[in-house]
Motif scaffolding. Structure first.
Motif, PDB file in Angstrom:
ATOM      1  N   VAL A   1      -1.175  27.014 -13.424  1.00 41.15           N
ATOM      2  CA  VAL A   1      -1.111  25.743 -14.113  1.00 41.15           C
ATOM      3  C   VAL A   1      -0.192  24.777 -13.379  1.00 41.15           C
ATOM      4  N   ILE A   2       0.914  25.301 -12.840  1.00 44.03           N
ATOM      5  CA  ILE A   2       1.883  24.413 -12.204  1.00 44.03           C
ATOM      6  C   ILE A   2       1.320  23.779 -10.931  1.00 44.03           C
ATOM      7  N   GLY A   3       0.360  24.415 -10.294  1.00 40.50           N
ATOM      8  CA  GLY A   3      -0.260  23.826  -9.116  1.00 40.50           C
ATOM      9  C   GLY A   3      -1.386  22.869  -9.453  1.00 40.50           C
ATOM     10  N   VAL A   4      -1.964  23.016 -10.656  1.00 42.93           N
ATOM     11  CA  VAL A   4      -3.087  22.182 -11.065  1.00 42.93           C
ATOM     12  C   VAL A   4      -2.616  20.802 -11.496  1.00 42.93           C
ATOM     13  N   ILE A   5      -1.480  20.735 -12.160  1.00 44.43           N
ATOM     14  CA  ILE A   5      -0.987  19.461 -12.690  1.00 44.43           C
ATOM     15  C   ILE A   5      -0.766  18.431 -11.581  1.00 44.43           C
ATOM     16  N   PRO A   6      -0.047  18.765 -10.491  1.00 40.66           N
ATOM     17  CA  PRO A   6       0.099  17.754  -9.441  1.00 40.66           C
ATOM     18  C   PRO A   6      -1.231  17.400  -8.789  1.00 40.66           C
ATOM     19  N   TYR A   7      -2.111  18.394  -8.622  1.00 40.58           N
ATOM     20  CA  TYR A   7      -3.401  18.136  -7.988  1.00 40.58           C
ATOM     21  C   TYR A   7      -4.229  17.150  -8.805  1.00 40.58           C
ATOM     22  N   VAL A   8      -4.394  17.418 -10.071  1.00 42.50           N
ATOM     23  CA  VAL A   8      -5.233  16.563 -10.922  1.00 42.50           C
ATOM     24  C   VAL A   8      -4.604  15.187 -11.094  1.00 42.50           C
ATOM     25  N   GLY A   9      -3.294  15.159 -11.320  1.00 45.66           N
ATOM     26  CA  GLY A   9      -2.615  13.875 -11.488  1.00 45.66           C
ATOM     27  C   GLY A   9      -2.722  13.000 -10.256  1.00 45.66           C
ATOM     28  N   LEU A  10      -2.458  13.575  -9.099  1.00 46.15           N
ATOM     29  CA  LEU A  10      -2.564  12.805  -7.863  1.00 46.15           C
ATOM     30  C   LEU A  10      -4.003  12.415  -7.559  1.00 46.15           C
ATOM     31  N   ASN A  11      -4.925  13.326  -7.830  1.00 48.41           N
ATOM     32  CA  ASN A  11      -6.326  13.059  -7.564  1.00 48.41           C
ATOM     33  C   ASN A  11      -6.781  11.811  -8.327  1.00 48.41           C
ATOM     34  N   PHE A  12      -6.486  11.768  -9.613  1.00 50.87           N
ATOM     35  CA  PHE A  12      -6.871  10.598 -10.412  1.00 50.87           C
ATOM     36  C   PHE A  12      -6.166   9.338  -9.944  1.00 50.87           C
ATOM     37  N   ALA A  13      -4.859   9.431  -9.711  1.00 52.35           N
ATOM     38  CA  ALA A  13      -4.094   8.251  -9.310  1.00 52.35           C
ATOM     39  C   ALA A  13      -4.556   7.702  -7.968  1.00 52.35           C
ATOM     40  N   VAL A  14      -4.718   8.579  -6.995  1.00 48.07           N
ATOM     41  CA  VAL A  14      -5.133   8.134  -5.660  1.00 48.07           C
ATOM     42  C   VAL A  14      -6.558   7.604  -5.693  1.00 48.07           C
ATOM     43  N   TYR A  15      -7.431   8.272  -6.433  1.00 47.94           N
ATOM     44  CA  TYR A  15      -8.824   7.830  -6.528  1.00 47.94           C
ATOM     45  C   TYR A  15      -8.917   6.421  -7.101  1.00 47.94           C
ATOM     46  N   GLU A  16      -8.250   6.187  -8.204  1.00 44.00           N
ATOM     47  CA  GLU A  16      -8.304   4.862  -8.829  1.00 44.00           C
ATOM     48  C   GLU A  16      -7.656   3.800  -7.944  1.00 44.00           C
ATOM     49  N   THR A  17      -6.557   4.155  -7.292  1.00 42.17           N
ATOM     50  CA  THR A  17      -5.884   3.206  -6.401  1.00 42.17           C
ATOM     51  C   THR A  17      -6.771   2.854  -5.210  1.00 42.17           C
ATOM     52  N   LEU A  18      -7.389   3.855  -4.607  1.00 43.98           N
ATOM     53  CA  LEU A  18      -8.273   3.586  -3.467  1.00 43.98           C
ATOM     54  C   LEU A  18      -9.473   2.733  -3.871  1.00 43.98           C
ATOM     55  N   LYS A  19     -10.053   3.031  -5.023  1.00 38.62           N
ATOM     56  CA  LYS A  19     -11.192   2.222  -5.490  1.00 38.62           C
ATOM     57  C   LYS A  19     -10.780   0.768  -5.696  1.00 38.62           C
ATOM     58  N   ASP A  20      -9.638   0.562  -6.327  1.00 46.39           N
ATOM     59  CA  ASP A  20      -9.168  -0.813  -6.566  1.00 46.39           C
ATOM     60  C   ASP A  20      -8.854  -1.529  -5.255  1.00 46.39           C
ATOM     61  N   MET A  21      -8.232  -0.814  -4.314  1.00 47.77           N
ATOM     62  CA  MET A  21      -7.913  -1.433  -3.026  1.00 47.77           C
ATOM     63  C   MET A  21      -9.180  -1.777  -2.251  1.00 47.77           C
ATOM     64  N   LEU A  22     -10.154  -0.883  -2.272  1.00 50.06           N
ATOM     65  CA  LEU A  22     -11.400  -1.145  -1.559  1.00 50.06           C
ATOM     66  C   LEU A  22     -12.166  -2.300  -2.200  1.00 50.06           C
ATOM     67  N   ALA A  23     -12.189  -2.343  -3.513  1.00 52.20           N
ATOM     68  CA  ALA A  23     -12.867  -3.445  -4.207  1.00 52.20           C
ATOM     69  C   ALA A  23     -12.199  -4.778  -3.880  1.00 52.20           C
ATOM     70  N   ALA A  24     -10.875  -4.798  -3.834  1.00 51.99           N
ATOM     71  CA  ALA A  24     -10.154  -6.031  -3.492  1.00 51.99           C
ATOM     72  C   ALA A  24     -10.438  -6.431  -2.047  1.00 51.99           C
ATOM     73  N   LYS A  25     -10.474  -5.458  -1.141  1.00 50.55           N
ATOM     74  CA  LYS A  25     -10.736  -5.763   0.271  1.00 50.55           C
ATOM     75  C   LYS A  25     -12.147  -6.318   0.460  1.00 50.55           C
ATOM     76  N   LEU A  26     -13.098  -5.790  -0.313  1.00 49.74           N
ATOM     77  CA  LEU A  26     -14.484  -6.264  -0.223  1.00 49.74           C
ATOM     78  C   LEU A  26     -14.748  -7.476  -1.102  1.00 49.74           C
ATOM     79  N   GLU A  27     -13.688  -7.956  -1.765  1.00 49.87           N
ATOM     80  CA  GLU A  27     -13.759  -9.125  -2.644  1.00 49.87           C
ATOM     81  C   GLU A  27     -14.787  -8.945  -3.762  1.00 49.87           C
ATOM     82  N   LEU A  28     -14.774  -7.761  -4.368  1.00 53.14           N
ATOM     83  CA  LEU A  28     -15.634  -7.477  -5.513  1.00 53.14           C
ATOM     84  C   LEU A  28     -14.871  -7.790  -6.798  1.00 53.14           C
ATOM     85  N   LYS A  29     -15.607  -8.052  -7.871  1.00 52.77           N
ATOM     86  CA  LYS A  29     -14.959  -8.365  -9.147  1.00 52.77           C
ATOM     87  C   LYS A  29     -14.319  -7.134  -9.770  1.00 52.77           C
TER      88      LYS A  29
END
Length: 107
Positions: free
Chosen positions: A1-29
């Motif tokens: 469990v202790i290894g899953v928490i950082p993995y899942v938390g980072l996975n969601f955070a990085v995924y959402e951050t990358l999507k938002d950054m890519l959308a901003a770079k491509l000038e999407l709404k």
């Protein structure tokens, strides 16, 4: 469990951050306008980051499973190699170096 928490938390955070950054770079709404390939790429990078950060916890978990720890040593074991999770982290870093936490990561 202790290894899953950082993995899942980072996975969601990085995924959402990358999507938002890519959308901003491509000038999407919105990041919802990204293509499937772009979303999959963001997910792949997020998974790689999460796995890299969580991998040392997996190494320690496996070491403890194989070598045991003092509180759980059966009578047949002479002496456990580690006294607990923090002891295991410390001994790996001290005697094998920080790189030992990532042996096998690329496999």
């Amino acid at each position: 469990v202790i290894g899953v928490i950082p993995y899942v938390g980072l996975n969601f955070a990085v995924y959402e951050t990358l999507k938002d950054m890519l959308a901003a770079k491509l000038e999407l709404k919105s990041s919802k306008e990204l293509s499937v390939a772009q979303s999959l790429t963001c997910g792949g990078f997020a998974g790689a980051v999460g796995q890299t950060v969580a991998y040392p916890f997996d190494v320690v978990r496996r070491r403890l499973q194989v070598a045991g720890w003092q509180g759980s040593a059966s009578k047949t074991m002479e002496k456990a190699k580690y006294s607990g999770m923090m002891d295991c982290f410390g001994k790996i870093a001290r005697y094998e170096g920080v790189g030992a936490f990532f042996h096998g990561l690329s496999a």
